[in-house]
Design a protein around this motif. Structure first.
Motif, PDB file in Angstrom:
ATOM      1  N   ILE A 593      -6.626  -5.943  -2.974  1.00 59.58           N
ATOM      2  CA  ILE A 593      -6.903  -4.964  -3.962  1.00 59.58           C
ATOM      3  C   ILE A 593      -5.606  -4.079  -4.196  1.00 59.58           C
ATOM      4  N   LEU A 594      -4.841  -4.391  -5.115  1.00 58.81           N
ATOM      5  CA  LEU A 594      -3.318  -4.023  -5.555  1.00 58.81           C
ATOM      6  C   LEU A 594      -3.304  -2.710  -6.627  1.00 58.81           C
ATOM      7  N   PRO A 595      -2.461  -2.100  -6.482  1.00 58.26           N
ATOM      8  CA  PRO A 595      -2.366  -0.885  -7.694  1.00 58.26           C
ATOM      9  C   PRO A 595      -2.450  -1.573  -8.939  1.00 58.26           C
ATOM     10  N   GLU A 596      -3.091  -0.465  -9.968  1.00 57.13           N
ATOM     11  CA  GLU A 596      -2.772  -1.349 -11.222  1.00 57.13           C
ATOM     12  C   GLU A 596      -2.207  -0.237 -12.125  1.00 57.13           C
ATOM     13  N   PRO A 597      -1.671  -0.674 -13.109  1.00 57.36           N
ATOM     14  CA  PRO A 597      -1.104   0.432 -14.280  1.00 57.36           C
ATOM     15  C   PRO A 597      -2.050   1.366 -14.908  1.00 57.36           C
ATOM     16  N   ASP A 620       7.744  -3.559  -2.543  1.00 54.55           N
ATOM     17  CA  ASP A 620       8.542  -2.820  -1.550  1.00 54.55           C
ATOM     18  C   ASP A 620       7.388  -2.631  -0.350  1.00 54.55           C
ATOM     19  N   ALA A 621       6.055  -2.472  -0.665  1.00 61.32           N
ATOM     20  CA  ALA A 621       5.161  -2.434   0.567  1.00 61.32           C
ATOM     21  C   ALA A 621       4.991  -3.890   1.172  1.00 61.32           C
ATOM     22  N   ARG A 622       5.125  -4.743   0.549  1.00 64.50           N
ATOM     23  CA  ARG A 622       4.984  -5.990   1.164  1.00 64.50           C
ATOM     24  C   ARG A 622       6.290  -6.112   2.114  1.00 64.50           C
ATOM     25  N   ALA A 623       7.324  -5.901   1.735  1.00 57.76           N
ATOM     26  CA  ALA A 623       8.717  -6.076   2.506  1.00 57.76           C
ATOM     27  C   ALA A 623       8.730  -5.290   3.622  1.00 57.76           C
ATOM     28  N   ALA A 624       8.039  -3.919   3.407  1.00 59.09           N
ATOM     29  CA  ALA A 624       8.107  -3.078   4.802  1.00 59.09           C
ATOM     30  C   ALA A 624       7.208  -3.685   5.853  1.00 59.09           C
ATOM     31  N   LYS A 631       5.027 -11.260  12.908  1.00 56.99           N
ATOM     32  CA  LYS A 631       4.315 -12.514  13.295  1.00 56.99           C
ATOM     33  C   LYS A 631       2.900 -12.397  12.632  1.00 56.99           C
ATOM     34  N   ALA A 632       2.810 -11.490  11.386  1.00 54.08           N
ATOM     35  CA  ALA A 632       1.610 -11.657  10.883  1.00 54.08           C
ATOM     36  C   ALA A 632       1.002 -12.905  10.348  1.00 54.08           C
ATOM     37  N   LYS A 633      -0.319 -13.236  10.243  1.00 55.72           N
ATOM     38  CA  LYS A 633      -0.876 -14.301   9.844  1.00 55.72           C
ATOM     39  C   LYS A 633      -1.106 -14.294   8.242  1.00 55.72           C
ATOM     40  N   LYS A 634      -1.062 -15.353   7.654  1.00 54.69           N
ATOM     41  CA  LYS A 634      -1.372 -15.450   6.172  1.00 54.69           C
ATOM     42  C   LYS A 634      -2.721 -14.959   6.038  1.00 54.69           C
ATOM     43  N   GLY A 635      -2.783 -14.128   4.963  1.00 62.50           N
ATOM     44  CA  GLY A 635      -4.288 -13.315   4.544  1.00 62.50           C
ATOM     45  C   GLY A 635      -4.044 -11.794   5.194  1.00 62.50           C
ATOM     46  N   GLU A 636      -3.110 -11.447   5.858  1.00 61.86           N
ATOM     47  CA  GLU A 636      -2.805 -10.108   6.107  1.00 61.86           C
ATOM     48  C   GLU A 636      -1.569  -9.461   5.345  1.00 61.86           C
ATOM     49  N   GLY A 637      -1.893  -8.036   5.120  1.00 63.61           N
ATOM     50  CA  GLY A 637      -0.833  -7.345   4.742  1.00 63.61           C
ATOM     51  C   GLY A 637      -1.058  -5.996   4.826  1.00 63.61           C
ATOM     52  N   PRO A 638      -0.240  -5.324   3.677  1.00 63.05           N
ATOM     53  CA  PRO A 638      -0.340  -3.957   3.313  1.00 63.05           C
ATOM     54  C   PRO A 638      -1.634  -3.461   2.697  1.00 63.05           C
ATOM     55  N   PHE A 639      -2.225  -4.116   1.892  1.00 63.79           N
ATOM     56  CA  PHE A 639      -3.120  -4.213   1.106  1.00 63.79           C
ATOM     57  C   PHE A 639      -4.624  -4.546   1.486  1.00 63.79           C
ATOM     58  N   GLU A 640      -5.725  -3.877   1.502  1.00 64.57           N
ATOM     59  CA  GLU A 640      -6.836  -4.487   1.550  1.00 64.57           C
ATOM     60  C   GLU A 640      -7.327  -5.466   0.879  1.00 64.57           C
ATOM     61  N   TYR A 641      -8.553  -6.231   1.032  1.00 66.01           N
ATOM     62  CA  TYR A 641      -9.134  -7.493   0.400  1.00 66.01           C
ATOM     63  C   TYR A 641     -10.281  -7.048  -0.173  1.00 66.01           C
ATOM     64  N   ALA A 642     -10.599  -7.468  -1.354  1.00 66.29           N
ATOM     65  CA  ALA A 642     -12.210  -7.568  -1.919  1.00 66.29           C
ATOM     66  C   ALA A 642     -12.396  -8.903  -1.944  1.00 66.29           C
ATOM     67  N   THR A 643     -13.769  -9.161  -1.148  1.00 66.12           N
ATOM     68  CA  THR A 643     -14.354 -10.320  -1.131  1.00 66.12           C
ATOM     69  C   THR A 643     -15.614 -10.195  -1.763  1.00 66.12           C
ATOM     70  N   ARG A 644     -15.721 -11.517  -2.898  1.00 69.12           N
ATOM     71  CA  ARG A 644     -16.916 -11.422  -3.752  1.00 69.12           C
ATOM     72  C   ARG A 644     -17.568 -12.775  -3.456  1.00 69.12           C
ATOM     73  N   VAL A 686     -15.086  -5.147   1.420  1.00 69.80           N
ATOM     74  CA  VAL A 686     -13.701  -4.579   1.464  1.00 69.80           C
ATOM     75  C   VAL A 686     -13.239  -4.907   2.956  1.00 69.80           C
ATOM     76  N   SER A 687     -12.023  -5.438   3.437  1.00 68.58           N
ATOM     77  CA  SER A 687     -11.620  -5.714   4.702  1.00 68.58           C
ATOM     78  C   SER A 687      -9.919  -5.437   4.841  1.00 68.58           C
ATOM     79  N   LYS A 688      -9.375  -5.311   5.965  1.00 71.60           N
ATOM     80  CA  LYS A 688      -8.196  -5.555   6.091  1.00 71.60           C
ATOM     81  C   LYS A 688      -7.493  -6.857   6.011  1.00 71.60           C
ATOM     82  N   SER A 689      -8.427  -7.781   6.083  1.00 71.86           N
ATOM     83  CA  SER A 689      -8.007  -9.329   6.086  1.00 71.86           C
ATOM     84  C   SER A 689      -8.537  -9.814   5.178  1.00 71.86           C
ATOM     85  N   GLN A 690      -7.916 -10.746   4.685  1.00 69.04           N
ATOM     86  CA  GLN A 690      -8.430 -11.853   3.651  1.00 69.04           C
ATOM     87  C   GLN A 690      -9.594 -12.733   4.212  1.00 69.04           C
ATOM     88  N   ALA A 691     -10.936 -13.014   3.502  1.00 69.81           N
ATOM     89  CA  ALA A 691     -11.721 -13.846   3.714  1.00 69.81           C
ATOM     90  C   ALA A 691     -11.368 -15.217   3.561  1.00 69.81           C
TER      91      ALA A 691
END
Length: 743
Positions: A593-597, A620-624, A631-644, A686-691
């Protein structure tokens, strides 16, 4: 009977669906009708207003009356059953001509409230006299396959002829009738017009002389060489059903013609049968041998007696090895178990004995105590495979294999057929199901309970080993995963509650086995093992030595499980009707779920956030995040995920779980409801990790679903689908083998 060859009776109950493509539709070679004396003329003025049961029966929907068939057996009665038809038979076998001279005294009780002037008998062996029988007409005209497709050759036909019928010394005229509208050339049902009516509640004795020419064994009965399996061999009275019994609203004669896939239905009674054969012949039969056989002029007469059964069969051969005997010590005393076999199949005898005793233990524990004193199992000789896989009270035939060592598929098949044919002693024998009209109650429920026994013993390694070698994939395929492959999941043609002959095809008849087992498996998954077993015990206790209908079974399931609404829904969709189940994961995606213009309000002022600004803030958010979480896994990051997730539904609606797994190792279970008519379900999570994956029915509880491969989706390819394919391919081969070797 197991279908597979039988066929073993639809084989190994298993997968007829996949395997039935191999069942050929053989033509029956024309043969002259066996010679016989003409039947005495019938008095055309005789009137009897009791009609036949419908030639097009449907599964019974109305429960039987509480007092049906004399009411539940409490154990305090003088006899186990309410005996209606008692037989005293003398039979002499000519093993060279393969004929039987018989004398029979039938004592029949009229349970109805009106006099009965005409009674009806089955002459089952006439199904094998030539192309004009209902049995052979259905095989030819409907293009139906049957068991192993052994064709009758010249000189191999069989028949029964009445040579004398009398009531109290007066000659009884008879005529052939056709209750189901079959061909006029069918002679499997005969009407007797009695000189003296049987009063309401009264009894009569009918004396009959009859002659049998046994067929070359091709459909459950007959001879090969010196081997004789004698079933469906004596004139057998039909069942007079009363109002409140199996859906009847008025007295009716249930006495169907012998159809290709039908089996049997009869009243309980006492059988006293004397069998005379050359003294070097070993005899095995229903019931208990009475004393020492009596010798006269080189012949021995063996007398067997058994009460509270509704059929009688026997075998004779001078090539049998010394019988293998064992004992099961049950609640009703010791049960003598005997295995008859030929020297070429000595290796089969001990496995059959062991499987029979194990079955006595399992069925007595899970349904009810075995009530008889004997069980006789017959292993057919080489070239007499069509005699295999058939059941009669206290007497059944198994199969025969050259190599039955532990770890081989042949051992698995031999064990299963033995369990299956013994199991009929409960569902066909003690629970006197009508196999003509409601084969589900025998073949289907027995198939289900047999596989439960195998699962309970965890005895499936043989089949898995063989399939692993054949396919080259290490598999673990359970009993009911095999069954579902034979259940016509993609396009079922007939409800499992249909009669044995009102079917689209032999394949569809095979679903009586596999689809019933699958329906009951799925029901058990919903109500729970303890509730299901409690309901079956209640069914057995209420209906033993009676003749339950599908409606009576349904009521036992509803009351015993305490889940009436669920049980009635399952019966409405899968027993009285036929609805496929086809749920699938139609859509699956999981995105950040990313910021949008767009315009935003900042400190009271409306400003536009441009795409370049958004992209930089995301970077910037991802770099931080990566710096803080190396050691974060793929599918984890600064943004929440929306799963449909979208599930599509076709056919019957069944409750299922939907399991969603996430990259951080967590999971969430969603519930797909089992009610309503909505054809889809949709979730947004909506979750902190990707499905990373979604799976329908992760517990593998719903085996009626036509395709388990479309039950799962992953964001990246993994081996799930491949593993599912290998399992289904393995099940196909297992089912195919079962179709070829089980009856």
């Amino acid at each position: 009977m197991h279908p597979s060859i039988r066929i073993p009776r639809w084989a190994v109950g298993l997968a007829l669906a996949s395997a039935c493509v191999l069942v050929a539709t053989a033509q029956v070679a024309p043969a002259p009708v066996a010679p016989a004396a003409d039947a005495p003329a019938v008095n055309e003025n005789v009137v009897d207003d009791i009609p036949f049961a419908s030639p097009n029966p449907t599964a019974v929907t109305v429960p039987s009356a509480p007092n049906a068939w004399g009411g539940p057996r409490t154990g305090s009665e003088e006899t186990l059953s309410d005996r209606v038809a008692n037989y005293k038979i003398q039979a002499t076998l000519d093993p060279k001509k393969h004929t039987i001279d018989g004398k029979q005294q039938l004592t029949w009780r009229n349970r109805s409230d009106r006099p009965v002037k005409a009674v009806y008998l089955h002459l089952y062996l006439n199904a094998f006299e030539g192309p004009g029988s209902t049995f052979n007409t259905e095989k030819r005209n409907n293009r139906f396959g049957f068991r192993s497709e052994v064709e009758t050759e010249e000189g191999g036909y069989g028949y029964t002829r009445l040579t004398k019928v009398a009531q109290n010394g007066a000659t009884v005229p008879w005529s052939y009738v056709h209750p189901d509208g079959g061909p006029s050339t069918d002679r499997t049902v005969v009407r007797l017009d009695l000189p003296e009516a049987v009063a309401a509640g009264g009894t009569t004795t009918i004396d009959m002389d009859f002659f049998n020419q046994l067929p070359r064994v091709s459909a459950r009965t007959g001879y090969f060489g010196t081997f004789h399996l004698v079933g469906q061999w004596f004139p057998k009275i039909g069942v007079l059903e009363l109002p409140g019994e199996r859906g009847a609203t008025a007295p009716r004669w249930n006495v169907h013609e012998f159809h290709l896939h039908s089996e049997f239905y009869a009243d309980y009674g006492l059988y006293d049968v004397s069998i005379t054969a050359p003294k070097d012949y070993t005899i095995g039969a229903t019931g208990e041998l009475q004393g020492t056989p009596v010798e006269h002029k080189g012949l021995l007469t063996h007398r067997y007696v058994q009460g509270d059964v509704h059929d009688f069969a026997w075998t004779a051969d001078n090539r049998y090895a010394k019988p293998l005997d064992g004992v099961y010590n049950g609640a009703n005393g010791p049960v003598k178990v005997r295995v008859l076999y030929h020297p070429e199949y000595t290796s089969n005898a001990k496995p059959v004995l062991d499987a029979t005793i194990e079955s006595l233990t399992y069925f007595s524990k899970t349904l009810g105590d075995y009530p008889y004193k004997t069980v006789t199992a017959v292993i057919p000789p080489y070239n007499a495979g069509e005699a295999g896989g058939m059941e009669y009270p206290t007497f059944f035939t198994s199969e025969s294999y050259k190599d039955v060592r532990e770890g081989r598929l042949e051992r698995y098949a031999l064990d299963f057929v033995t369990i299956h044919e013994f199991g009929h002693g409960y569902f066909y024998g003690i629970l006197g199901s009508n196999e003509f009209e409601e084969p589900m109650l025998d073949e289907g429920l027995n198939e289900y309970w047999d596989h439960r026994q195998i699962v309970a013993a965890n005895d499936r390694a043989t089949a898995q080993t063989w399939l692993t070698k054949l396919i080259g994939v290490d598999i673990a395929l359970g009993e009911f995963e095999q069954q579902r492959l034979g259940a016509m999941l993609s396009d079922p043609a007939d409800p499992v509650g249909n009669s044995s002959w009102d079917r689209m095809s032999s394949n569809s008849y095979g679903t009586v086995y596999a689809r019933t087992a699958t329906v009951m498996h799925d029901l058990e998954q919903q109500v729970g093992k303890q509730a299901l077993e409690r309901a079956f015990k209640q069914y057995y206790a209420a209906w033993k030595f009676r003749h339950p209908s599908i409606a009576d079974f349904r009521e036992s399931m509803a009351e015993g499980t305490g889940q009436r609404a669920l049980v009635e829904k399952v019966f409405a969709e899968q027993v009285y009707n036929v609805r496929k189940v086809d749920d699938r994961i139609a859509e699956f995606e999981s995105d950040e779920i990313l910021p949008e213009p767009g315009l935003v309000e900042v400190k009271g002022a409306v400003v536009e956030r441009k795409a370049t600004e958004i992209d930089k803030s995301i970077d910037d958010a991802r770099a931080a995040w990566e710096k803080a979480h190396p050691k974060a896994k793929k599918g984890e990051g600064p943004f929440e995920y929306a799963t449909r997730i979208v599930v599509r539904r076709a056919g019957a609606v069944v409750p299922q779980n939907v399991l969603v797994r996430f990259a951080d190792g967590s999971s969430q279970t969603l519930r797909l409801p089992g009610t309503g008519d909505k054809r889809w379900a949709r979730w947004r999570l909506v979750s902190k990790s990707q499905a990373v994956s979604v799976e329908l029915d992760p517990e593998r509880r719903v085996f009626l679903d036509k395709d388990k491969i479309d039950d799962s989706r992953t964001l990246e390819a993994d081996g799930t689908a491949a593993r599912r394919w290998s399992a289904d391919i393995a099940a196909f081969f297992q089912s195919l083998f079962a179709l070829l070797v089980t009856a």
